[in-house]
Design a protein around this motif. Sequence first.
Motif, PDB file in Angstrom:
ATOM      1  N   PHE B  51       0.842  -1.198   0.000  1.00 17.54           N
ATOM      2  CA  PHE B  51       0.000   0.000   0.000  1.00 17.54           C
ATOM      3  C   PHE B  51       0.877   1.248   0.000  1.00 17.54           C
ATOM      4  CE2 PHE B  51      -2.616   3.153   2.487  1.00 17.54           C
ATOM      5  CZ  PHE B  51      -3.531   3.411   1.489  1.00 17.54           C
ATOM      6  N   ALA B  58       1.104   6.851  -6.393  1.00 16.73           N
ATOM      7  CA  ALA B  58       0.010   7.820  -6.539  1.00 16.73           C
ATOM      8  C   ALA B  58       0.547   9.242  -6.393  1.00 16.73           C
ATOM      9  CB  ALA B  58      -1.077   7.551  -5.507  1.00 16.73           C
ATOM     10  N   ILE B  61       2.095  10.264  -9.544  1.00 16.51           N
ATOM     11  CA  ILE B  61       1.065  10.643 -10.525  1.00 16.51           C
ATOM     12  C   ILE B  61       0.587  12.064 -10.258  1.00 16.51           C
ATOM     13  CG2 ILE B  61      -1.282  10.178 -11.307  1.00 16.51           C
ATOM     14  CD1 ILE B  61      -0.854   7.235 -10.713  1.00 16.51           C
ATOM     15  N   ARG B  62       0.285  12.324  -8.987  1.00 20.20           N
ATOM     16  CA  ARG B  62      -0.276  13.646  -8.674  1.00 20.20           C
ATOM     17  C   ARG B  62       0.753  14.747  -8.881  1.00 20.20           C
ATOM     18  NH1 ARG B  62      -4.967  13.850 -10.133  1.00 20.20           N
ATOM     19  NH2 ARG B  62      -4.111  15.928 -10.347  1.00 20.20           N
ATOM     20  N   PHE B  82       1.308   4.613 -13.609  1.00 22.73           N
ATOM     21  CA  PHE B  82      -0.130   4.430 -13.366  1.00 22.73           C
ATOM     22  C   PHE B  82      -0.525   2.962 -13.453  1.00 22.73           C
ATOM     23  CE2 PHE B  82      -0.679   5.540 -18.027  1.00 22.73           C
ATOM     24  CZ  PHE B  82      -1.338   4.390 -18.426  1.00 22.73           C
ATOM     25  N   THR B  83       0.148   2.199 -14.337  1.00 22.42           N
ATOM     26  CA  THR B  83      -0.175   0.779 -14.411  1.00 22.42           C
ATOM     27  C   THR B  83       0.158   0.077 -13.102  1.00 22.42           C
ATOM     28  OG1 THR B  83       0.320   0.802 -16.769  1.00 22.42           O
ATOM     29  CG2 THR B  83       0.230  -1.340 -15.702  1.00 22.42           C
ATOM     30  N   HIS B  85       0.569   1.548 -10.144  1.00 21.70           N
ATOM     31  CA  HIS B  85      -0.285   2.037  -9.056  1.00 21.70           C
ATOM     32  C   HIS B  85      -1.583   1.230  -9.009  1.00 21.70           C
ATOM     33  CE1 HIS B  85      -2.745   4.628  -6.556  1.00 21.70           C
ATOM     34  NE2 HIS B  85      -3.593   4.774  -7.546  1.00 21.70           N
ATOM     35  N   MET B  90      -4.787  -2.916  -6.429  1.00 21.65           N
ATOM     36  CA  MET B  90      -5.846  -3.913  -6.539  1.00 21.65           C
ATOM     37  C   MET B  90      -5.347  -5.303  -6.142  1.00 21.65           C
ATOM     38  SD  MET B  90      -8.344  -2.105  -7.539  1.00 21.65           S
ATOM     39  CE  MET B  90      -9.709  -2.858  -8.392  1.00 21.65           C
ATOM     40  N   PHE B  93      -2.428  -4.957  -2.691  1.00 16.19           N
ATOM     41  CA  PHE B  93      -2.869  -4.370  -1.435  1.00 16.19           C
ATOM     42  C   PHE B  93      -4.272  -4.839  -1.048  1.00 16.19           C
ATOM     43  CE2 PHE B  93      -5.555  -0.813   0.186  1.00 16.19           C
ATOM     44  CZ  PHE B  93      -5.299  -1.029   1.513  1.00 16.19           C
ATOM     45  N   GLY B 148      -1.551  -0.285 -18.543  1.00 16.00           N
ATOM     46  CA  GLY B 148      -2.737  -0.040 -17.734  1.00 16.00           C
ATOM     47  C   GLY B 148      -3.107  -1.280 -16.948  1.00 16.00           C
ATOM     48  N   HIS B 393     -11.304  11.286 -16.218  1.00 20.13           N
ATOM     49  CA  HIS B 393     -11.038  11.393 -14.796  1.00 20.13           C
ATOM     50  C   HIS B 393     -12.295  11.314 -13.951  1.00 20.13           C
ATOM     51  CE1 HIS B 393      -6.696  11.926 -13.999  1.00 20.13           C
ATOM     52  NE2 HIS B 393      -6.697  11.953 -15.319  1.00 20.13           N
ATOM     53  N   VAL B 396     -11.975   7.957 -12.813  1.00 14.94           N
ATOM     54  CA  VAL B 396     -10.928   7.873 -11.794  1.00 14.94           C
ATOM     55  C   VAL B 396     -11.496   8.325 -10.448  1.00 14.94           C
ATOM     56  CG1 VAL B 396      -8.647   8.687 -11.110  1.00 14.94           C
ATOM     57  CG2 VAL B 396      -9.126   8.232 -13.512  1.00 14.94           C
ATOM     58  N   ARG B 460      -8.356   9.776 -18.806  1.00 14.76           N
ATOM     59  CA  ARG B 460      -7.435   9.182 -17.841  1.00 14.76           C
ATOM     60  C   ARG B 460      -6.151   8.775 -18.567  1.00 14.76           C
ATOM     61  NH1 ARG B 460     -10.388   3.477 -16.365  1.00 14.76           N
ATOM     62  NH2 ARG B 460      -8.609   3.186 -14.989  1.00 14.76           N
ATOM     63  N   ARG B 461      -5.125   8.525 -17.816  1.00 15.04           N
ATOM     64  CA  ARG B 461      -3.864   7.995 -18.341  1.00 15.04           C
ATOM     65  C   ARG B 461      -3.165   8.925 -19.317  1.00 15.04           C
ATOM     66  NH1 ARG B 461      -5.996   1.787 -19.396  1.00 15.04           N
ATOM     67  NH2 ARG B 461      -6.145   1.240 -17.210  1.00 15.04           N
ATOM     68  N   VAL B 462      -3.334  10.234 -19.154  1.00 16.06           N
ATOM     69  CA  VAL B 462      -2.529  11.160 -19.949  1.00 16.06           C
ATOM     70  C   VAL B 462      -1.462  11.749 -19.034  1.00 16.06           C
ATOM     71  CG1 VAL B 462      -4.290  11.718 -21.648  1.00 16.06           C
ATOM     72  CG2 VAL B 462      -4.169  13.040 -19.540  1.00 16.06           C
TER      73      VAL B 462
END
Lengths: 224, 838
Positions: B51, B58, B61-62, B82-83, B85, B90, B93, B148, B393, B396, B460-462
């Motif tokens: 986690f 994450a 990403i941010r 992102f893939t 994360h 899922m 964690f 992804g 998003h 997301v 998403r994913r850009v």
Amino acid sequence: MLFGLGATLLAGCTGDLSALDPAGPSAASIARLWWVMLAASALLFLLVMGLLFVAIMFPHFGRRISQRSWILAGGLALPIPILFALTFYAFWQGEYLLRGGGTEAEELVRVEALGTRWQWQFRYPDTAENPTTSGVLHIPAGRTVEVAVTSTDVIHSFWIPRLAGKIDAVPGHVTYLRLRADRPGRYGGQCAEYCGTGHAGMNFEVHAHAEEDYAAALGIEKAP
Amino acid sequence: MTDHHEKPTSPIALHHALDRIWGTKSGWGRLATVNHNVVGKRFMLTALIFFAIGGLLAMLIRTQLASSQSAFMDAEQYAQVFTMHGSVMMFLFAIPFFEGLTIYLLPKLLGTRDLAFPRLTAYGFWCYLFGGSILIIALIGGVAPNSGWFMYTPLSSDIYSPGINSDVWLLGITFVEISALSAAIEIMVTILKLRASGMSLDRMPIFAWYMLIVATMMLVGFPPLILGSILLETERAFGLPFFDPNRGGDPLLWQHLFWLFGHPEVYIIFLPAAGAISTILPVFAGTPLAGYRIIIAALVSTAFLSFGLWVHHMYAVGIPHVALSFFSAASALVAIPTAIQIFAWLATISHGRPRFSVPMLHIIGFFFVFVIGGLTGVMLAMVPFDWQAHDTHFVVAHLHYVLVGGFVFPMLAAAYYWLPHITGRQPVQHLSQAAFWMIFLGFNITFFMMHLTGLRGMPRRVFEYPPESGWEMLNFFSSLGSFVMTMGFALVALDFILLFRFGRPFRRNPWRAGTLEWAMPTPSPSYNFASLPVIDRRADMLDPDVLGPQLAAGKGLLGFPRDGRMELLAVDIVTGKPEHVVRLPRQSFMPLWTAIGTGFFFLSLLFKFYWVTPFALASVVFMFLLWSRDTAEKDDLGNLPIGNGQELPPHIEAERPPSWWAMVFALVADATAYISLLFGSLFLWISAPNWPPQDIGQIGLLGPAIAAVSLVLAAWSGRQASAGGGKGAVGWLSLTTVGHLIATTVFLWLALTALPSPRSHAAVASIFVVFIYAAMHSGLGAVFAGYGIWRVRSGFVSPRRNLDLRIGVLWHGFAAMVGLAAAGFPFVLASLTSEVSP
Ligand code: HEM
Ligand SMILES: [Cu+2]
Ligand SMILES: [Cu+2]
């Protein structure tokens, strides 16, 4: 959070790629669905959180209703009619969108969109010359356009947020999307399905022309 | 007989005697532990480390998205981040964390001493640890998966992802899923068979009901994913074109297989968390859970519905609208069982006297966040709206409202609620409140406005977006919020460390709960209960303060050590009446070795050392067979006293012991994978371009007929062997072995010689894989039959002790069905495509 809210209220919902700034009947219809669902959801959210607040703060209040009634009212009576109505409305709306938001009698303008890594190519089989354009899709404003979408490499997704929902470009399949621009103008389009490192840049533009300029626009595109 | 048990005189003496049997050894011996207390904690700790890694990703990403044209990461790095994360959160964690919690809690809630297959628990843990490590090492090495978290083909296929990245995902995640499947089987068997005496199904604590449903969903949810991963890996490694539209494959097949797993997955993650709420919330409401039976009905309907709405992830792939409406309606319907649970909780609170506490705070946070996620979920279930919101998003935001609301907040509540059980200490509560508010506010700042970002068009994913898009301000606030949230999580971590260090010890049952896990000393002893409870009412309305001391004093059942063996009770599935004594195997290094062997198997595939693969596989099968040495007995034990004047047989002399059920459930999972394979091929026939194939080979009738006959023979003689109860078994089993061997040979021969190249067309590839599937099943059948012969010869089988043979019967029968379907499959496919004949 308040600050963020304020800032976005200022910016509103406009934008070249904003689904909330519709410029055609399909996108407008979906935007309307969104606002209705948003309002209903806000009410439901306030209801549930209100009940939680009351249940915690005023234990006497909730006890007057039996546990069974709580569950049957909130778990069945409340959601079932809402979901029923919503699902039917969405089904009807889906049919409307599949017709391109127009009347059926109207003749369709057909175009083809090919997604490749990482640009969009368009062809116009309805015209005798059947020209190819890259990165710009020309359509006549006020007419329903049927876009036949496919891909020769990976999956992409064809999306012009201000005109309609998206449709995937799947290799080996052809998918169809109908859309219409109410007025001449330029609208942003982009790829919505992750397709590799060029995904973020896989944009295109839609030029909607007045009916009389359409042929010329395609001809000019072809000339050089 | 072996009944050398003496009743220790005092609770302390009893404790020492039992702990000598159940306790973990020190030093290297720790690696041999199979105890659910230890393995459960290891699971949870490992999941928390993942986690933290997922959270770090994450943050990356941010950071990247905080401004429009950030130079922090390039497109490739962003893709890996992102893939990973998504995949880490899922698979490494969420699922393992609730598995760990369940492994730790379930035996305690059920009033027993361990799970049904402690060595399998340990094996699952090692598979999880090794598989997860492969992914993290790939991330550090810069070759992490990058297509992804749902790995859509053809992007993840060898043409567009030539590197090792996709293989890391397919093999690493499959390795981890072994632990999910083994946990599913183990949880189901434990709940059905290993409960306290008198705990009938309708007296089970609600958490057990939740986990029974979740485990069932895992059992049929994971096989399609595992099958899909195997097919994609065979496409990448050997060119079998299941997903290649040029050769009769279809990228949509992957999407169906993935989401057939992927949607139930969402409920698989949510329901354990909901189960924790249904356990914790009534304690703080001070009244039993409302609507126990309605909730169970809601769970069952959620399970069914969740397998009928995977297509709502595929609204935009061009499926006919009428079909979409069916899935849309199902997706809307699934809101109802969730609403039922929400209102059952409200009903519980309103009929109680709610107390405030940190777990309760997180439950309120759950309500707030999860209800929003549920409402946006219903929006997305509406096809037209999804056509706009899909892959933006908005999604997301929705998925984080559901996952953080429906999993992270409840798990924080659960952590604050059960940490005292694990540590034996109560929190001092200085940081807890501040931490909650930072997470709660940070979360909403991050994700609330993200709905708008998505509707304003941000896909998403850009990794970058145009500055003039108008998304920059929104993204900046999202990033700001995420840092607040991260600090909140850091505070929680600190809070937990302080609790371990400075928490106040307590005597028993600090929350005044009514469930069995508090009827034991804390931290819990390795054996949980010094003697096993007898239950006479619903198991969330008990009095641990009274029960605990009685059990510790040995007044329950099995309150004595015997033969140095770990013992517990198995009950009748429905009534909870004690049925037999389960004598668990001893602690062992075998799970670790077997997992290492399994690791070699996966690594050989990953690095394409294919000559190692068969050896690794054989070593794993061999080691699994060795596991059974420990539970075998050379003599009939007869009935064993269990205390209070009762006697029961040991499990190996019982009719339907846990291992028999485990085989049944394993076959259900196996059958699900096989059916997915068969229907997947039929789906290609319906959907894929470039059908029918030019040529599907000359299979003829003879080969399939021989295979079919010899498999029926094998299954029948396997049955005869067990019916005779050991007498003549060697003869019958030899016949079984021969039958299986013939079938194996025929299927291999057909696959390798009668078919055109399986690379030529997906139809041929399907038949090829179906034949290999059948060959592997009959090959294993031959091994099992041979093993049965060895067991009979060594004297481990008698008319009373013929469990080995009865488990064999299940396998032989199943292998025969697989083989019969495989023998007929080419003919079905050929008649459908009609132009060609096999
Ligand atoms: C700790 C706070 C978290 C933050 C700030 C965060 C942030 C994000 C962001 C910004 C994305 C979108 C990336 C993109 O599309 O470019 C994303 C994707 C995702 N997140 Fe999170 N996340 C967090 C926690 C979680 C948790 C707890 C879970 C699951 C239990 C989760 C599961 C996912 C998944 C499945 C995706 C999709 C990945 C993909 O597109 O392949 N996240 N996250
Ligand atoms: Cu793309
Ligand atoms: Cu879903």
